[in-house]
Write a protein that holds these residues in place. Sequence first.
Motif, PDB file in Angstrom:
ATOM      1  N   LYS A  76      24.882 -16.991  -9.295  1.00 21.55           N
ATOM      2  CA  LYS A  76      23.932 -15.936  -9.666  1.00 21.55           C
ATOM      3  C   LYS A  76      24.237 -14.648  -8.892  1.00 21.55           C
ATOM      4  N   LYS A  77      23.497 -13.595  -9.229  1.00 25.07           N
ATOM      5  CA  LYS A  77      23.732 -12.294  -8.594  1.00 25.07           C
ATOM      6  C   LYS A  77      23.024 -12.202  -7.239  1.00 25.07           C
ATOM      7  N   ILE A  78      23.349 -11.132  -6.519  1.00 32.72           N
ATOM      8  CA  ILE A  78      22.713 -10.830  -5.230  1.00 32.72           C
ATOM      9  C   ILE A  78      22.023  -9.481  -5.364  1.00 32.72           C
ATOM     10  N   ALA A  79      20.790  -9.390  -4.898  1.00 34.78           N
ATOM     11  CA  ALA A  79      20.041  -8.126  -4.963  1.00 34.78           C
ATOM     12  C   ALA A  79      19.862  -7.541  -3.569  1.00 34.78           C
ATOM     13  N   ILE A  80      19.967  -6.215  -3.530  1.00 36.77           N
ATOM     14  CA  ILE A  80      19.723  -5.459  -2.299  1.00 36.77           C
ATOM     15  C   ILE A  80      18.573  -4.502  -2.585  1.00 36.77           C
ATOM     16  N   VAL A  81      17.460  -4.626  -1.872  1.00 36.43           N
ATOM     17  CA  VAL A  81      16.346  -3.682  -1.992  1.00 36.43           C
ATOM     18  C   VAL A  81      16.395  -2.764  -0.776  1.00 36.43           C
TER      19      VAL A  81
ATOM     20  N   ALA B  41       8.685  -4.984  -0.336  1.00 33.02           N
ATOM     21  CA  ALA B  41       8.214  -6.343  -0.653  1.00 33.02           C
ATOM     22  C   ALA B  41       7.885  -6.488  -2.138  1.00 33.02           C
ATOM     23  N   PHE B  42       7.305  -5.440  -2.732  1.00 31.51           N
ATOM     24  CA  PHE B  42       6.958  -5.512  -4.158  1.00 31.51           C
ATOM     25  C   PHE B  42       8.210  -5.720  -5.002  1.00 31.51           C
ATOM     26  N   ALA B  43       9.231  -4.910  -4.735  1.00 29.34           N
ATOM     27  CA  ALA B  43      10.470  -5.030  -5.513  1.00 29.34           C
ATOM     28  C   ALA B  43      11.148  -6.376  -5.244  1.00 29.34           C
ATOM     29  N   ALA B  44      11.161  -6.801  -3.997  1.00 25.71           N
ATOM     30  CA  ALA B  44      11.789  -8.078  -3.656  1.00 25.71           C
ATOM     31  C   ALA B  44      11.081  -9.234  -4.349  1.00 25.71           C
ATOM     32  N   LYS B  45       9.758  -9.156  -4.411  1.00 22.46           N
ATOM     33  CA  LYS B  45       8.978 -10.212  -5.076  1.00 22.46           C
ATOM     34  C   LYS B  45       9.365 -10.321  -6.553  1.00 22.46           C
ATOM     35  N   LYS B  46       9.498  -9.174  -7.219  1.00 23.06           N
ATOM     36  CA  LYS B  46       9.874  -9.201  -8.636  1.00 23.06           C
ATOM     37  C   LYS B  46      11.274  -9.755  -8.834  1.00 23.06           C
ATOM     38  N   LEU B  47      12.178  -9.401  -7.942  1.00 23.21           N
ATOM     39  CA  LEU B  47      13.559  -9.885  -8.066  1.00 23.21           C
ATOM     40  C   LEU B  47      13.611 -11.396  -7.846  1.00 23.21           C
ATOM     41  N   VAL B  48      12.874 -11.895  -6.855  1.00 26.33           N
ATOM     42  CA  VAL B  48      12.838 -13.342  -6.604  1.00 26.33           C
ATOM     43  C   VAL B  48      12.289 -14.065  -7.834  1.00 26.33           C
ATOM     44  N   ALA B  49      11.196 -13.521  -8.389  1.00 28.77           N
ATOM     45  CA  ALA B  49      10.517 -14.173  -9.527  1.00 28.77           C
ATOM     46  C   ALA B  49      11.369 -14.154 -10.797  1.00 28.77           C
ATOM     47  N   SER B  50      12.316 -13.211 -10.871  1.00 28.02           N
ATOM     48  CA  SER B  50      13.108 -13.075 -12.118  1.00 28.02           C
ATOM     49  C   SER B  50      13.992 -14.297 -12.371  1.00 28.02           C
ATOM     50  N   GLY B  51      14.376 -14.995 -11.305  1.00 23.24           N
ATOM     51  CA  GLY B  51      15.271 -16.148 -11.449  1.00 23.24           C
ATOM     52  C   GLY B  51      16.730 -15.764 -11.648  1.00 23.24           C
ATOM     53  N   ARG B  52      17.016 -14.475 -11.563  1.00 23.27           N
ATOM     54  CA  ARG B  52      18.388 -13.987 -11.842  1.00 23.27           C
ATOM     55  C   ARG B  52      19.261 -13.958 -10.595  1.00 23.27           C
TER      56      ARG B  52
END
Length: 156
Positions: free
Chosen positions: A15-20, A62-73
């Motif tokens: 899967k991908k990696i996200a940076i907030v 935290a808001f953006a990180a929460k959405k990214l975690v929840a996306s499952g991507r």
Amino acid sequence: MPNQFEGNFTTTPTKKIAIVVGKFNESVTRNLADGAIRTLKQFGIKDDQIDLVWVPGAFEIAFAAKKLVASGRYAGVMTLGAVIKGETDHYDLICQSTTSAIMNLNAQGTIPVTFGILTTDTIEQAMQRAGLKVGNEGSMTAQSLLEMISLNEQLG
Ligand SMILES: Nc1c(NC[C@H](O)[C@H](O)[C@H](O)CO)[nH]c(=O)[nH]c1=O
Ligand SMILES: CC(=O)[C@@H](O)COP(=O)(O)O
């Protein structure tokens, strides 16, 4: 000998990696993001596996990180920012709330969330930790995330 588990850097996540990253103190946080991306690439992560998400400041991370975690991507999310002390107690409120929110995301979530938010008294201290003589906190946060992604896969 007991069973032992430790993250490694040999496997690249599917899967991908996200940076907030927070835009506040951007002269610092851009260096953190650059260091993080450079480290991910050193360990074989491709550009199209990295999503970089900019938010106004540390309080919005935290808001953006929460959405990214929840996306499952994503296999993991790292958070980068720079909170620098001013004249009021705003610094303490931002540091405490942001740290607590990100810790909760990390402990309660299904994928690792690493913490790369500088909390310093001066801009000079922040710059020193964003690629100057004290190192780059963004690079260290990226490395920790890769290790935790690997460990998460091992632990199932
Ligand atoms: N003073 C700093 C801030 N303050 C802004 C907040 O993070 C937030 O964006 C604002 O309160 C609107 O909700 N942010 C940092 O990242 N660093 C600082 O030093
Ligand atoms: C960490 C902050 O929010 C800080 O930049 C705010 O500065 P001040 O406390 O002087 O308003």
